[in-house]
Design a protein around this motif. Structure first.
Motif, short mmCIF file in Angstrom:
data_model
loop_
_atom_site.label_atom_id
_atom_site.label_comp_id
_atom_site.label_asym_id
_atom_site.label_seq_id
_atom_site.Cartn_x
_atom_site.Cartn_y
_atom_site.Cartn_z
N GLU A 188 10.67 -2.17 -0.19
CA GLU A 188 9.66 -3.07 -0.29
C GLU A 188 9.98 -4.29 -1.19
N GLU A 189 10.52 -4.09 -2.45
CA GLU A 189 10.98 -5.14 -3.17
C GLU A 189 11.88 -6.22 -2.07
N THR A 191 12.25 -6.37 1.02
CA THR A 191 11.53 -6.89 2.23
C THR A 191 10.86 -8.17 1.93
N GLU A 192 10.32 -8.29 0.56
CA GLU A 192 9.71 -9.57 0.39
C GLU A 192 10.53 -10.77 0.24
N GLU A 195 11.18 -11.80 3.95
CA GLU A 195 9.82 -12.48 4.47
C GLU A 195 9.79 -13.96 3.60
N PHE A 203 4.41 -18.48 0.98
CA PHE A 203 4.49 -18.20 -0.60
C PHE A 203 4.57 -19.62 -1.25
#
Length: 661
Positions: A188-189, A191-192, A195, A203
């Protein structure tokens, strides 16, 4: 893109695509053909005097005889040769001599006389003769240097300072986040970051800035490089990969030059990701060495620090690095602005191991009895690489047995092989050695059954594996991240069960050295209880454990623990008391259940391996449901029987991995 960055993918001439420019091999061949052709022309020009080689050569006396006979029609006289034609139309040539009567004789016979003046070489021919060897030498030298620097100079003699980073754009064999299992938080870290690269406005409109760097930290085999490959497959941006050791050379300044060149190439492809594997090879703490600290590695690190976050901003370049030794990295490398995120890639828990096993099991045909959860329970502490190796070993074992499906039996055998080594079927043991081993392992198992806090038994065996003559394996119901006092005491008593069983059955003098590994495990556990975890009432909740710091030439960065002699003696007494307490508990359990000890040891001698369920049935008096392999002698030694002292290899409970630890 510079040619020193090796691009992989369609459009490259090396892999059959429509690359630009001629094939390098064909280009080299054409150069050599041109050199050989020049040499042939040079030899032909030097030996140009052979132009009249088509005429028959005759002696000068024969030429005079032909003139006297009147058979010569015309001649051409030069300084070096006489050529002519006979009346029959035949051409001839002869080498002249000084003869003043030749011309009058020819005029007398009516021969047509002509003369060809000797042409000297032209100025261009003279220059060519003089310069051709020098030009040939220069051409060969230029060709050799170009060959050494081929591919942009990264591997050439003059390309020390070129970056060795590779640009990955391959389409086949692409790894995505779907192929990464068991490390969800780390995924998840990252994946950001992916993105952010795909949609930066999402962002940026809230003032967020893309992280400049992410450091992947974890033990070997946990999937750090796999995560980096998944970023390459998901991001859709140029992905440069390099190893930390590629920066370091024996020549001063080469590493810093390669760092500069790598960032220059990355700027041309921004936004992009640069992955540095094993960054501890170049990012170690500065000043840890002796003498002058301005060495090549530190210059390389200084240049890397400046490029990541210096006066000149490198917008759009994300550095992803991996290491399994974050403690040795320089603090300037770890600060925010360089590596904004430190992503811990831990060993997977039981749920993570199940997911990893399912990913690898998709590639092999499985039998219906295969249970990924049971395998995951029996592999605590395994990394992703260990689990991949386990699945591969099971497939190889099934292939050796000519099976079409990989069954649970192959997975169990592969797990035992990975953890303890291959079976030593060729090892010849006497009946007395087998009997002592059976009682030793039965002692561990009986104490474990009657200790409420102990993990359930998975299997017991007396088949030698690796350095152990037998083992008892227990499987925890779930992964444990902290251990309670009651479980530690249970593990201590279980570890002493083998030694107590030998003493009860064979006598005090017949206790073997087989419990050395068990004693080592129990002593280490007791020491941690006293010095680390504050589980001694007399010592109290005070840490006395020696720090584990990195040492260089005997120097440790952490100061040793200072304690008085009285405190050290108290710690030793407490450790001894805790271990002897486990010994007493094991002796009490086995003394009360001596009949179960005999029963289990006899079954191990008959069947060699028993599962946890079979041990429960045996203790409960139920039938095991196995065919009798043959009657065995009584396992209870007769009075006065001499049992030789055996030398069993080390390992707690016969198992290299501490049970319950």
């Amino acid at each position: 893109m510079s040619d020193n960055l090796k691009q992989r993918g369609p459009g490259n001439g090396d892999n059959g695509g429509g690359g630009n420019g001629p094939n390098p091999w064909m280009k080299s061949l054409l150069i050599w053909v041109a050199i050989l052709l020049g040499l042939a022309i040079f030899v032909t020009m030097v030996d140009g005097r052979q132009a009249g080689a088509g005429a028959d050569q005759i002696a000068y006396s024969t030429f005079l005889d032909k003139v006297d006979e009147g058979s010569v029609r015309d001649v051409n006289i030069s300084r070096d040769i006489i050529t002519g034609t006979t009346t029959a139309g035949e051409k001839f040539r002869a080498y002249p001599i000084a003869d003043a009567t030749l011309v009058p004789k020819l005029r007398e016979k009516g021969v047509t006389i002509s003369a060809k003046p000797e042409d000297g070489p032209s100025i261009w021919m003279v220059l060519l003769y003089q310069s051709l060897p020098f030009l040939l030498f220069l051409g060969i030298a230029f060709f050799v240097l170009r060959q050494m620097q081929k591919g942009g100079g990264a591997n050439g003699a003059m390309g020390f300072g070129k970056s060795r980073a590779k640009l990955l754009t391959q389409k086949e064999g692409k790894v995505t986040f779907d192929d990464v299992a068991g490390i969800d938080e780390a995924r998840e870290e990252l994946t950001e970051i992916v993105e952010f690269l795909k949609d930066p406005t999402k962002f940026a409109r809230l003032g967020g800035k893309i992280p400049k760097g992410a450091l992947l930290v974890g033990s070997p085999g946990t999937g750090k490089t796999l995560l980096a490959r998944a970023i390459a497959g998901e991001a859709g941006v140029p992905f440069f990969t390099i190893s930390g050791s590629d920066f370091v050379e024996m020549f001063v300044g080469v590493g810093a030059s390669r760092v500069r060149d790598m960032f220059e190439q990355a700027k041309k492809s921004a936004p992009c990701i640069v992955f540095i594997d094993e960054i501890d090879a170049v990012g170690r703490h500065r000043g840890a060495g002796l003498g002058n600290g301005n060495d090549e590695r530190e210059q390389t690190l200084n240049q890397l620090l400046v490029e990541m976050d210096g006066f000149e901003a490198n917008e759009g370049i994300i550095i992803v690095a991996a290491t399994n030794r974050p403690d040795v990295l320089d603090p300037a490398l770890l600060r925010p602005g360089r590596f904004d995120r430190q992503v811990v890639v831990p060993r997977p828990d039981i749920e993570g191991r199940i997911k990893i096993l399912e990913v690898h099991m998709k590639k092999i045909p499985l039998a219906p009895d295969v249970d990924a959860r049971t395998i995951a329970r029996g592999t605590p502490g395994f990394s992703g690489a260990d689990l991949a190796n386990l699945v591969n070993e099971a497939a190889l074992m099934a292939a050796r047995k000519s099976k079409r499906l990989v069954a649970m039996a192959e997975f169990e055998e592969a797990k035992d092989k990975v953890m303890m080594g291959a079976e030593r079927r060729s090892m010849v043991m006497t009946e007395d050695e087998k009997r002592m081993t059976a009682y030793h392992e039965a002692g561990h198992a009986i104490v474990s059954i009657h200790e409420p806090a102990s993990d359930p038994i998975h299997k017991a065996t007396i088949i030698p594996r690796g350095r152990a003559l037998g083992m008892v394996m227990r499987l925890p119901e779930r992964d444990s991240y902290s251990y309670h006092r009651d479980k530690m005491y249970a593990n201590l008593s279980v570890s002493m069960g083998g030694r107590i069983a030998e003493e009860l059955i064979f006598g005090y003098d017949k206790v073997s050295s087989g419990a050395s590994g068990d004693i080592q495990y129990a002593t280490g556990l007791a020491r941690d209880m006293v010095t680390k975890w504050g589980m001694s009432d007399k010592v109290g909740p005070v840490e006395y454990a020696q720090p584990e710091g990195e040492s260089f030439l005997g120097y440790s960065s952490s100061q040793p623990v200072r304690m008085s002699n009285a405190t050290a003696q108290l710690i030793d007494d407490e450790i001894k008391g805790i271990v002897e307490g486990g010994l007493a508990r094991a002796k009490h359990v086995l003394s009360e259940h001596i009949d179960q000890l005999h029963l289990l040891a006899g079954a191990l001698l008959e069947y060699e391996t028993l599962s946890g369920d079979e041990i429960k049935k045996l203790i409960a008096g139920e039938d095991l449901g196995r065919p009798d392999p043959g009657a065995k002698a009584s396992v209870v030694p007769a009075a006065g029987t001499s049992i030789p002292k055996t030398r069993r290899p080390t390992g707690p409970f016969g198992n290299p991995t501490p049970l319950g630890a």
